[in-house]
Design a protein around this motif. Structure first.
Motif, PDB file in Angstrom:
ATOM      1  N   PRO A   1       0.767  -1.143   0.026  1.00  0.00           N
ATOM      2  CA  PRO A   1       0.181   0.064  -0.057  1.00  0.00           C
ATOM      3  C   PRO A   1       0.763   1.287   0.107  1.00  0.00           C
ATOM      4  N   TYR A   2       1.921   1.318   0.308  1.00  0.00           N
ATOM      5  CA  TYR A   2       3.014   2.490   0.287  1.00  0.00           C
ATOM      6  C   TYR A   2       3.842   2.630  -0.878  1.00  0.00           C
ATOM      7  N   HIS A   3       4.339   1.494  -1.409  1.00  0.00           N
ATOM      8  CA  HIS A   3       5.192   1.498  -2.578  1.00  0.00           C
ATOM      9  C   HIS A   3       4.529   1.041  -3.991  1.00  0.00           C
ATOM     10  N   GLY A   4       3.446   0.416  -3.802  1.00  0.00           N
ATOM     11  CA  GLY A   4       2.842  -0.294  -5.188  1.00  0.00           C
ATOM     12  C   GLY A   4       1.468   0.331  -5.316  1.00  0.00           C
ATOM     13  N   THR A   5       0.694  -0.202  -6.054  1.00  0.00           N
ATOM     14  CA  THR A   5      -0.676   0.341  -6.459  1.00  0.00           C
ATOM     15  C   THR A   5      -1.751  -0.322  -5.623  1.00  0.00           C
ATOM     16  N   LEU A   6      -1.721  -0.898  -4.620  1.00  0.00           N
ATOM     17  CA  LEU A   6      -2.767  -1.462  -3.826  1.00  0.00           C
ATOM     18  C   LEU A   6      -3.535  -0.421  -2.828  1.00  0.00           C
ATOM     19  N   ARG A   7      -4.712  -0.304  -2.891  1.00  0.00           N
ATOM     20  CA  ARG A   7      -5.654   0.665  -2.244  1.00  0.00           C
ATOM     21  C   ARG A   7      -6.159   0.193  -0.906  1.00  0.00           C
ATOM     22  N   VAL A   8      -6.214   0.605   0.205  1.00  0.00           N
ATOM     23  CA  VAL A   8      -6.849   0.076   1.395  1.00  0.00           C
ATOM     24  C   VAL A   8      -8.305   0.845   1.466  1.00  0.00           C
ATOM     25  N   ARG A   9      -9.291   0.082   1.500  1.00  0.00           N
ATOM     26  CA  ARG A   9     -10.574   0.469   1.667  1.00  0.00           C
ATOM     27  C   ARG A   9     -11.607  -0.439   2.713  1.00  0.00           C
ATOM     28  N   GLY A  10     -12.332  -0.204   3.370  1.00  0.00           N
ATOM     29  CA  GLY A  10     -13.308  -0.864   3.898  1.00  0.00           C
ATOM     30  C   GLY A  10     -12.705  -0.738   5.438  1.00  0.00           C
ATOM     31  N   MET A  11     -12.897  -1.879   5.965  1.00  0.00           N
ATOM     32  CA  MET A  11     -12.565  -2.391   7.439  1.00  0.00           C
ATOM     33  C   MET A  11     -11.039  -2.133   7.697  1.00  0.00           C
ATOM     34  N   ILE A  12     -10.779  -1.484   8.884  1.00  0.00           N
ATOM     35  CA  ILE A  12      -9.321  -1.415   9.302  1.00  0.00           C
ATOM     36  C   ILE A  12      -9.486  -2.034  10.807  1.00  0.00           C
TER      37      ILE A  12
ATOM     38  N   ARG B   1       1.768  -6.939  17.694  1.00  0.00           N
ATOM     39  CA  ARG B   1       0.221  -6.502  17.416  1.00  0.00           C
ATOM     40  C   ARG B   1       0.434  -5.495  16.081  1.00  0.00           C
ATOM     41  N   VAL B   2      -0.408  -5.727  15.170  1.00  0.00           N
ATOM     42  CA  VAL B   2      -0.430  -5.183  13.772  1.00  0.00           C
ATOM     43  C   VAL B   2      -1.899  -4.726  13.509  1.00  0.00           C
ATOM     44  N   ILE B   3      -1.701  -3.657  12.671  1.00  0.00           N
ATOM     45  CA  ILE B   3      -2.847  -3.054  12.188  1.00  0.00           C
ATOM     46  C   ILE B   3      -3.013  -3.537  10.670  1.00  0.00           C
ATOM     47  N   ILE B   4      -4.389  -3.972  10.278  1.00  0.00           N
ATOM     48  CA  ILE B   4      -4.471  -4.642   9.108  1.00  0.00           C
ATOM     49  C   ILE B   4      -5.732  -3.712   8.376  1.00  0.00           C
ATOM     50  N   GLY B   5      -5.746  -3.869   7.104  1.00  0.00           N
ATOM     51  CA  GLY B   5      -6.723  -3.088   6.301  1.00  0.00           C
ATOM     52  C   GLY B   5      -7.196  -3.770   5.049  1.00  0.00           C
ATOM     53  N   GLU B   6      -8.574  -3.525   4.959  1.00  0.00           N
ATOM     54  CA  GLU B   6      -9.263  -4.395   3.938  1.00  0.00           C
ATOM     55  C   GLU B   6      -8.640  -3.839   2.468  1.00  0.00           C
ATOM     56  N   THR B   7      -8.570  -4.773   1.704  1.00  0.00           N
ATOM     57  CA  THR B   7      -8.228  -4.451   0.018  1.00  0.00           C
ATOM     58  C   THR B   7      -9.077  -5.569  -0.975  1.00  0.00           C
TER      59      THR B   7
ATOM     60  N   ILE C   1      -7.046 -14.403   0.924  1.00  0.00           N
ATOM     61  CA  ILE C   1      -6.331 -12.919   1.307  1.00  0.00           C
ATOM     62  C   ILE C   1      -6.865 -11.863   0.952  1.00  0.00           C
ATOM     63  N   SER C   2      -7.548 -11.021   1.657  1.00  0.00           N
ATOM     64  CA  SER C   2      -8.250  -9.948   1.327  1.00  0.00           C
ATOM     65  C   SER C   2      -7.996  -8.754   2.244  1.00  0.00           C
ATOM     66  N   PHE C   3      -6.931  -8.825   3.059  1.00  0.00           N
ATOM     67  CA  PHE C   3      -6.352  -7.800   3.974  1.00  0.00           C
ATOM     68  C   PHE C   3      -4.906  -7.483   3.410  1.00  0.00           C
ATOM     69  N   VAL C   4      -4.280  -6.440   4.207  1.00  0.00           N
ATOM     70  CA  VAL C   4      -2.964  -6.322   4.033  1.00  0.00           C
ATOM     71  C   VAL C   4      -2.339  -5.634   5.492  1.00  0.00           C
ATOM     72  N   VAL C   5      -1.273  -5.958   5.830  1.00  0.00           N
ATOM     73  CA  VAL C   5      -0.618  -5.502   7.144  1.00  0.00           C
ATOM     74  C   VAL C   5      -0.151  -4.124   6.861  1.00  0.00           C
ATOM     75  N   LEU C   6      -0.644  -2.915   7.599  1.00  0.00           N
ATOM     76  CA  LEU C   6      -0.291  -1.638   7.531  1.00  0.00           C
ATOM     77  C   LEU C   6       0.676  -1.324   8.014  1.00  0.00           C
ATOM     78  N   GLY C   7       0.982  -1.802   9.488  1.00  0.00           N
ATOM     79  CA  GLY C   7       2.017  -1.540  10.309  1.00  0.00           C
ATOM     80  C   GLY C   7       2.019  -2.083  11.782  1.00  0.00           C
ATOM     81  N   LYS C   8       2.956  -1.731  12.675  1.00  0.00           N
ATOM     82  CA  LYS C   8       2.744  -2.246  14.005  1.00  0.00           C
ATOM     83  C   LYS C   8       1.972  -1.122  14.870  1.00  0.00           C
ATOM     84  N   ARG C   9       1.541  -1.875  15.979  1.00  0.00           N
ATOM     85  CA  ARG C   9       0.943  -1.029  17.029  1.00  0.00           C
ATOM     86  C   ARG C   9       1.589  -0.624  18.032  1.00  0.00           C
TER      87      ARG C   9
END
Length: 111
Positions: free
Chosen positions: A27-38, A90-96, A103-111
């Motif tokens: 989601p940071y360096h590619g073309t994947l968009r985060v939408r929906g549930m966090i 502990r990580v934060i995930i977002g729906e893609t 697999i419909s989620f991506v890890v966004l970072g650590k909490r």
């Protein structure tokens, strides 16, 4: 979008990683968009290539007994190579969009 550009995901409390990657599903360096549930959870497994299992706990209200009960579910998530996470974090995930069969989620970072 070029791979040298870094974009903001739009989720509060998540910072852009300092590492760079060539992953198109980042989601940071590619073309994947985060939408929906966090959501937030515990990274239970990180054994497959760029894929992990995140376990999240939530409360469910049982109307028959008029009280809450703890439940948990496991979610498969894509882990970009630019993030340095390991099992037990502990990580934060977002729906893609759907990346694989499960697999419909991506890890966004650590909490």
């Amino acid at each position: 979008m070029k791979f040298s550009e870094v974009k903001e995901v739009g989720v509060q409390g998540v910072s852009v990683p300092s590492n760079k990657c060539q992953d198109n599903n980042c989601p940071y360096h590619g073309t994947l968009r985060v939408r929906g549930m966090i959501d937030e959870g515990l990274l239970v497994k990180y054994r497959a290539r760029n894929m992990g299992v995140v376990e999240r706990e939530y409360l469910y209200y049982n109307s028959k007994y008029k009280r809450y009960e703890k439940r948990r579910s496991k979610i498969h998530a894509h882990i970009p190579p630019c993030l340095d996470v390991k099992e037990g974090d502990r990580v934060i995930i977002g729906e893609t969009r759907q990346l694989a069969k499960s697999i419909s989620f991506v890890v966004l970072g650590k909490r």
